[in-house]
Motif scaffolding. Structure first.
Motif, PDB file in Angstrom:
ATOM      1  N   TRP A 162       0.829  -1.204   0.000  1.00 11.33           N
ATOM      2  CA  TRP A 162       0.000   0.000   0.000  1.00 11.33           C
ATOM      3  C   TRP A 162       0.872   1.265   0.000  1.00 11.33           C
ATOM      4  O   TRP A 162       1.900   1.338   0.669  1.00 11.33           O
ATOM      5  N   ILE A 163       0.440   2.255  -0.746  1.00 16.56           N
ATOM      6  CA  ILE A 163       0.860   3.650  -0.595  1.00 16.56           C
ATOM      7  C   ILE A 163      -0.380   4.423  -0.159  1.00 16.56           C
ATOM      8  O   ILE A 163      -1.441   4.283  -0.767  1.00 16.56           O
ATOM      9  N   ILE A 164      -0.276   5.205   0.895  1.00 13.31           N
ATOM     10  CA  ILE A 164      -1.439   5.928   1.421  1.00 13.31           C
ATOM     11  C   ILE A 164      -1.082   7.396   1.603  1.00 13.31           C
ATOM     12  O   ILE A 164      -0.015   7.730   2.128  1.00 13.31           O
ATOM     13  N   ASP A 165      -1.980   8.274   1.148  1.00 15.56           N
ATOM     14  CA  ASP A 165      -1.835   9.705   1.409  1.00 15.56           C
ATOM     15  C   ASP A 165      -2.218  10.007   2.844  1.00 15.56           C
ATOM     16  O   ASP A 165      -3.290   9.574   3.308  1.00 15.56           O
ATOM     17  N   GLY A 166      -1.379  10.788   3.540  1.00 16.96           N
ATOM     18  CA  GLY A 166      -1.772  11.261   4.867  1.00 16.96           C
ATOM     19  C   GLY A 166      -2.942  12.232   4.792  1.00 16.96           C
ATOM     20  O   GLY A 166      -3.766  12.298   5.693  1.00 16.96           O
ATOM     21  N   MET A 167      -3.023  12.961   3.690  1.00 16.69           N
ATOM     22  CA  MET A 167      -4.165  13.826   3.412  1.00 16.69           C
ATOM     23  C   MET A 167      -4.189  14.110   1.924  1.00 16.69           C
ATOM     24  O   MET A 167      -3.143  14.309   1.308  1.00 16.69           O
ATOM     25  N   THR A 168      -5.373  14.068   1.341  1.00 17.88           N
ATOM     26  CA  THR A 168      -5.533  14.396  -0.074  1.00 17.88           C
ATOM     27  C   THR A 168      -6.511  15.549  -0.253  1.00 17.88           C
ATOM     28  O   THR A 168      -6.268  16.478  -1.018  1.00 17.88           O
ATOM     29  N   SER A 169      -7.626  15.488   0.456  1.00 17.91           N
ATOM     30  CA  SER A 169      -8.686  16.480   0.286  1.00 17.91           C
ATOM     31  C   SER A 169      -8.305  17.815   0.910  1.00 17.91           C
ATOM     32  O   SER A 169      -7.683  17.865   1.973  1.00 17.91           O
ATOM     33  N   TRP A 170      -8.720  18.887   0.248  1.00 16.76           N
ATOM     34  CA  TRP A 170      -8.514  20.230   0.793  1.00 16.76           C
ATOM     35  C   TRP A 170      -9.354  20.460   2.047  1.00 16.76           C
ATOM     36  O   TRP A 170      -9.110  21.413   2.778  1.00 16.76           O
ATOM     37  N   ARG A 171     -10.320  19.581   2.285  1.00 11.52           N
ATOM     38  CA  ARG A 171     -11.176  19.718   3.463  1.00 11.52           C
ATOM     39  C   ARG A 171     -10.722  18.825   4.619  1.00 11.52           C
ATOM     40  O   ARG A 171     -11.312  18.873   5.704  1.00 11.52           O
ATOM     41  N   GLY A 172      -9.712  17.977   4.392  1.00 11.27           N
ATOM     42  CA  GLY A 172      -9.240  17.113   5.462  1.00 11.27           C
ATOM     43  C   GLY A 172     -10.373  16.304   6.065  1.00 11.27           C
ATOM     44  O   GLY A 172     -11.205  15.737   5.351  1.00 11.27           O
ATOM     45  N   ALA A 173     -10.415  16.253   7.396  1.00  7.38           N
ATOM     46  CA  ALA A 173     -11.482  15.528   8.095  1.00  7.38           C
ATOM     47  C   ALA A 173     -12.410  16.485   8.829  1.00  7.38           C
ATOM     48  O   ALA A 173     -13.033  16.126   9.827  1.00  7.38           O
ATOM     49  N   TYR A 174     -12.509  17.709   8.322  1.00  3.72           N
ATOM     50  CA  TYR A 174     -13.492  18.641   8.877  1.00  3.72           C
ATOM     51  C   TYR A 174     -14.888  18.244   8.415  1.00  3.72           C
ATOM     52  O   TYR A 174     -15.092  17.833   7.264  1.00  3.72           O
ATOM     53  N   GLY A 175     -15.856  18.385   9.286  1.00  2.00           N
ATOM     54  CA  GLY A 175     -17.226  18.039   8.951  1.00  2.00           C
ATOM     55  C   GLY A 175     -17.960  19.174   8.277  1.00  2.00           C
ATOM     56  O   GLY A 175     -17.550  20.342   8.336  1.00  2.00           O
ATOM     57  N   GLY A 176     -19.065  18.830   7.611  1.00  2.00           N
ATOM     58  CA  GLY A 176     -19.968  19.837   7.099  1.00  2.00           C
ATOM     59  C   GLY A 176     -19.681  20.362   5.712  1.00  2.00           C
ATOM     60  O   GLY A 176     -20.201  21.416   5.339  1.00  2.00           O
ATOM     61  N   TYR A 177     -18.892  19.637   4.916  1.00  4.20           N
ATOM     62  CA  TYR A 177     -18.571  20.097   3.557  1.00  4.20           C
ATOM     63  C   TYR A 177     -19.027  19.072   2.525  1.00  4.20           C
ATOM     64  O   TYR A 177     -18.964  17.855   2.764  1.00  4.20           O
ATOM     65  N   ASP A 178     -19.472  19.572   1.391  1.00  4.58           N
ATOM     66  CA  ASP A 178     -19.886  18.672   0.314  1.00  4.58           C
ATOM     67  C   ASP A 178     -19.032  18.866  -0.940  1.00  4.58           C
ATOM     68  O   ASP A 178     -19.417  18.458  -2.037  1.00  4.58           O
ATOM     69  N   ASP A 179     -17.853  19.491  -0.786  1.00  6.14           N
ATOM     70  CA  ASP A 179     -16.968  19.738  -1.928  1.00  6.14           C
ATOM     71  C   ASP A 179     -15.584  19.121  -1.677  1.00  6.14           C
ATOM     72  O   ASP A 179     -14.557  19.715  -1.980  1.00  6.14           O
ATOM     73  N   ARG A 180     -15.569  17.927  -1.143  1.00  7.26           N
ATOM     74  CA  ARG A 180     -14.326  17.328  -0.658  1.00  7.26           C
ATOM     75  C   ARG A 180     -13.354  16.938  -1.762  1.00  7.26           C
ATOM     76  O   ARG A 180     -12.164  16.756  -1.512  1.00  7.26           O
ATOM     77  N   TRP A 181     -13.838  16.765  -2.971  1.00  3.05           N
ATOM     78  CA  TRP A 181     -12.964  16.403  -4.086  1.00  3.05           C
ATOM     79  C   TRP A 181     -12.578  17.636  -4.909  1.00  3.05           C
ATOM     80  O   TRP A 181     -11.872  17.505  -5.899  1.00  3.05           O
ATOM     81  N   ASP A 182     -13.017  18.813  -4.476  1.00  2.07           N
ATOM     82  CA  ASP A 182     -12.714  20.046  -5.190  1.00  2.07           C
ATOM     83  C   ASP A 182     -11.629  20.823  -4.447  1.00  2.07           C
ATOM     84  O   ASP A 182     -11.498  20.707  -3.227  1.00  2.07           O
ATOM     85  N   PRO A 183     -10.846  21.649  -5.149  1.00  2.00           N
ATOM     86  CA  PRO A 183      -9.805  22.443  -4.490  1.00  2.00           C
ATOM     87  C   PRO A 183     -10.383  23.645  -3.761  1.00  2.00           C
ATOM     88  O   PRO A 183     -10.190  24.798  -4.156  1.00  2.00           O
ATOM     89  N   ALA A 184     -11.105  23.363  -2.688  1.00  4.36           N
ATOM     90  CA  ALA A 184     -11.757  24.422  -1.914  1.00  4.36           C
ATOM     91  C   ALA A 184     -11.104  24.506  -0.531  1.00  4.36           C
ATOM     92  O   ALA A 184     -10.720  23.499   0.057  1.00  4.36           O
ATOM     93  N   GLY A 185     -10.977  25.705  -0.018  1.00  7.33           N
ATOM     94  CA  GLY A 185     -10.387  25.891   1.297  1.00  7.33           C
ATOM     95  C   GLY A 185      -8.873  26.009   1.218  1.00  7.33           C
ATOM     96  O   GLY A 185      -8.253  25.755   0.187  1.00  7.33           O
ATOM     97  N   ASN A 186      -8.248  26.396   2.347  1.00  7.60           N
ATOM     98  CA  ASN A 186      -6.808  26.629   2.353  1.00  7.60           C
ATOM     99  C   ASN A 186      -6.068  25.738   3.338  1.00  7.60           C
ATOM    100  O   ASN A 186      -4.993  26.082   3.827  1.00  7.60           O
ATOM    101  N   LEU A 187      -6.621  24.550   3.640  1.00  9.87           N
ATOM    102  CA  LEU A 187      -6.006  23.673   4.634  1.00  9.87           C
ATOM    103  C   LEU A 187      -4.601  23.240   4.213  1.00  9.87           C
ATOM    104  O   LEU A 187      -3.694  23.158   5.039  1.00  9.87           O
ATOM    105  N   LYS A 188      -4.398  22.961   2.936  1.00 10.23           N
ATOM    106  CA  LYS A 188      -3.080  22.494   2.508  1.00 10.23           C
ATOM    107  C   LYS A 188      -2.021  23.567   2.746  1.00 10.23           C
ATOM    108  O   LYS A 188      -0.888  23.255   3.131  1.00 10.23           O
ATOM    109  N   LEU A 189      -2.359  24.827   2.492  1.00 12.67           N
ATOM    110  CA  LEU A 189      -1.418  25.896   2.787  1.00 12.67           C
ATOM    111  C   LEU A 189      -1.263  26.087   4.290  1.00 12.67           C
ATOM    112  O   LEU A 189      -0.143  26.246   4.801  1.00 12.67           O
ATOM    113  N   ALA A 190      -2.356  26.035   5.017  1.00  8.24           N
ATOM    114  CA  ALA A 190      -2.311  26.272   6.460  1.00  8.24           C
ATOM    115  C   ALA A 190      -1.453  25.240   7.180  1.00  8.24           C
ATOM    116  O   ALA A 190      -0.853  25.550   8.229  1.00  8.24           O
ATOM    117  N   LEU A 191      -1.350  24.029   6.643  1.00  9.18           N
ATOM    118  CA  LEU A 191      -0.524  22.999   7.280  1.00  9.18           C
ATOM    119  C   LEU A 191       0.921  23.455   7.464  1.00  9.18           C
ATOM    120  O   LEU A 191       1.610  23.018   8.388  1.00  9.18           O
TER     121      LEU A 191
END
Length: 732
Positions: A162-191
């Protein structure tokens, strides 16, 4: 070229304008529905390419993990003397592509992956799948979690790492979003900058990777089947800024400003010193009060941009170190990588401290599925395999190198080249993992009721007979090792920050990455090169042709090597690979497999055992021994691959060159009619050629003969079109 989309797409092709559309009566509908490879068929590679990882209990066991050798090659812990090539299945499922299978489906799917020759899988967007439809942070969907756990266990039972991403979605594991496969939010930069974002990443890692899998009894982070963790997919700061570009929006997020000013204050003694270094500042800018502005144009060269690159390197290096330490604290012993795309000088310096280098690349990149989406309809052979060369020059020598994503995308009509260009040169370069990106590399049957399974689409190779033929060839050329690794290495000298210039988009010059078509290339610290023939600094003082001449004079490259860079002709040092850009032809000739990606105008072509005299249309033809040991000269059973093009029924375009999509159409898939005249340099008392359906079923012979083996091969067959044939030579 300044615009970074040229790098992202890897589409700097040099071929002529695409031809006009092909007549409708030249397309043949695929008749198969089931695509499950039949056991023991010519397409069942489970015996031809058995997993060396499966222990006595029929699974990847303790102590059988993937390790990095001292020379940087990957190997299995129990056999470190033998490098291990890992052929990767991309599993990027979403609800639109059907999501994760149930237990029975996972068992069938994992077994099928093994039959196709895969021995590692990359699981990406797991965070998005686990959190789809969830309102609270880290509230994983229990059914999805169980399906993922069961699939991991099924892969492991079939000897698939296995190869596994530690995180792929811009929404991470935050709740309440329906755009998890879209480049929405700034979590990747905030990391990179925010402790709360990093804490969120750590919590997700603990709750998923460190949770015991009930179907293996081990947490994935402690399981020897987990070969690599990619900390965050495509997490470079500059690339993330390009992804988030919007009209009227500044190119760099404001959250970078404070950190950049702190960094500048450590580097420069005063505003005056900074102004002198940059050739002036804005009248309101002062280092002392933190008011130095970020660049207003990412494509404008400047001293300010050079310092921003140095700042990014420091931030990205520290960020990767923090996340890596978090994994080690949890007890993870496998490999770690990140920043797996963007082949610039800046990102290469951010990657130099990583344990392994991972890279993504695409030929003729496509931005979406909407009507009006477009590609360039250009050839990867015609541009000298530029998508491959770009990432070859991002590799650090002495470290494992993993292609975590690549593709020659649908609906490019030349994508038959992809199944030869990438595996052949990946093998020549001595890369460790090759992963053609897709929702999933295979499907069990046509006709699944999910939006992304109703027609062939970009990033969905499972439904595409042309891409699937390429993956079949990849299993042989790359994983079986039919193509040899280069005997020469040409380092690209790296000094460090001194190599940065005023251009954020700068990467290794294409006129020098041509060397990847001849031998192994990669980055190396300048003070470790010594007297070795290398690409030195500054880059503009180097000429690829002169380096080829030096290699010949030294004896490292055979004097008879046919490479002529001015003529666009390249031969590997092994002699097995020859690429001609002007004729758009790529030849591979090895003792076990021969293959040709061709334009009809470039024929005839003679390889070693196989000659291609003429063809109706462009395509790929390959002849591979199915014997053990594999030998074209002595074997008796051969898989013959013939791939042209494929499209969907009712597929329409907005232009005659078929660059701009209007409607992707629907199933059934249509294969472009084609034929090719072949001669095999063998004789036999009896020989026969039989079509092999896409599920491996051998159909009645269509051609028989005695003595010399020569025939016209057509994919327009009474049993329906196919890309596979079985050639058998019999004693009597």
């Amino acid at each position: 070229m300044k615009r970074l989309l040229s790098s992202l797409a890897a589409v700097l092709a040099l071929t002529a304008n695409a031809p006009c559309a092909i007549a409708a009566d030249q397309w043949l509908p695929v008749r198969e529905v089931s695509l499950e490879i039949r056991p023991g068929s010519p397409l069942d590679f489970s015996a031809l390419l058995p997993s060396r990882a499966i222990g006595p209990k029929g699974s990847i066991g303790a102590g059988q993990r993937v390790v990095a050798r001292q020379d940087g090659r990957l190997a299995l812990a129990q056999a470190p003397e033998e490098p291990e090539r890992l052929f990767c299945a991309s599993l990027a499922w979403s609800p639109a592509s059907g999501g994760f299978p149930d237990r029975a489906g996972a068992d069938r799917y994992a077994e099928q992956l093994a039959r196709h020759g895969y021995n590692i899988a990359r699981l990406t967007f797991l965070d998005a799948s686990l959190m789809s439809g969830r309102g609270k942070d880290f509230d994983f969907d229990p059914d999805t979690l169980d399906r993922i756990h069961y699939l991991l266990a099924a892969l492991k039972r079939n000897g698939i790492y296995w190869i596994i991403d530690g995180m792929t979605s811009w929404r991470g594991a935050y709740g309440g979003y329906d755009d998890r496969w879209d480049p929405a939010g700034n979590l990747k930069l905030a990391l990179h900058l925010d402790d709360a974002a990093l804490a969120h990443w750590k919590t997700f890692t603990e709750k998923f990777l460190a949770r015991v899998n009930p179907h293996t009894g081990i947490a994935p982070i402690h399981d020897d089947a987990l070969a690599l963790v990619i900390l965050v997919n495509e997490n470079g700061i500059e690339f993330e800024g390009v992804v988030q570009d919007r009209p009227g929006k500044p190119p760099y997020d404001a959250m970078l400003g404070t950190a950049f000013n702190r960094w500048l204050a450590k580097r420069y003694a005063s505003t005056a010193a900074l102004s002198k270094a940059w050739g002036g500042l804005g009248w309101t800018e002062r280092l002392e009060n933190g008011s130095i502005a970020l660049p207003g144009n990412r494509y404008a060269d400047s001293a300010r941009m050079r310092d921003l690159q140095a700042f990014f390197i420091e931030v990205e290096t520290e960020s990767a170190a923090r996340m890596s330490q978090a994994l080690r604290t949890l007890g993870y012993k496998g490999l770690i990588s990140t920043y797996n795309n963007w082949p610039t000088i800046q990102t290469a310096l951010s990657r130099r401290g990583l344990e392994a280098v991972t890279m993504n690349t695409y030929h003729d990149w496509i931005g979406g599925y909407a009507p009006g989406s477009k590609l360039l309809q250009q050839s990867s052979v015609g541009d000298g395999a530029n998508a491959m060369r770009m990432i070859a020059a991002a590799r650090w020598l002495g470290k494992p190198f993993i292609v975590s994503e690549y593709d020659h995308l649908f609906w490019n009509r030349y994508r038959y080249e992809g199944g030869l260009v990438f595996p052949a040169y990946a093998a020549l370069q001595g890369w460790d993992v090759l992963c053609r990106h897709a929702h999933g590399p295979i499907i069990l049957a046509y006709g699944e009721p999910y939006p992304h399974k109703r027609a062939m689409l970009p990033y969905a190779i499972a439904l595409d007979p042309v891409a699937r033929a390429g993956e079949t060839l990849s299993a042989l050329l790359f994983r079986r090792g039919d193509v040899s690794t280069s005997r020469i290495t040409i380092p690209f000298a790296v000094r460090g920050e001194d190599d940065l210039g005023p251009d954020m988009q700068a990467r290794e010059p294409e006129k020098l990455t041509d060397l990847a078509l001849v031998g192994r290339i990669g980055l190396q610290a300048a003070d470790r090169i010594g007297e070795q023939i290398a690409v030195l600094q500054p880059r503009d003082a180097n000429r690829a042709a002169a380096i080829i001449d030096r290699l010949k004079k030294s004896g490292a490259l055979p004097q008879g090597n046919a490479t002529d860079i001015a003529a666009g002709l390249y031969q590997s040092d092994t002699g097995e690979i020859v690429l001609s850009r002007p004729s758009r032809q790529l030849r591979v000739s090895t003792p076990a497999t021969e293959a040709l990606a061709f334009s009809a105008q470039s024929l005839p072509a003679r390889l070693g055992t196989m000659s291609v005299d003429a063809a109706e249309g462009d395509g790929l033809v390959a002849l591979a021994s199915l014997d053990r040991p594999a030998s074209l000269a002595k074997g008796s059973r051969f898989l013959l691959i013939f791939a042209t093009d494929a499209r969907n029924t009712g597929m329409t375009f907005r232009d005659r060159q078929e660059k701009v999509i209007e409607d992707f159409g629907r199933l059934p898939v249509l294969i472009r009619k084609g034929q090719v005249d072949l001669r095999i340099n063998r004789t036999a008392p009896r020989w026969q050629l039989s079509p092999v359906s896409l599920d491996g079923t051998v159909k009645p012979p269509i051609t028989r003969g005695t003595g010399p083996v020569s025939f016209r091969l057509s994919n327009d067959l009474p049993t329906g079109p196919t890309t596979y044939f079985l050639l058998e030579l019999m004693e009597s």
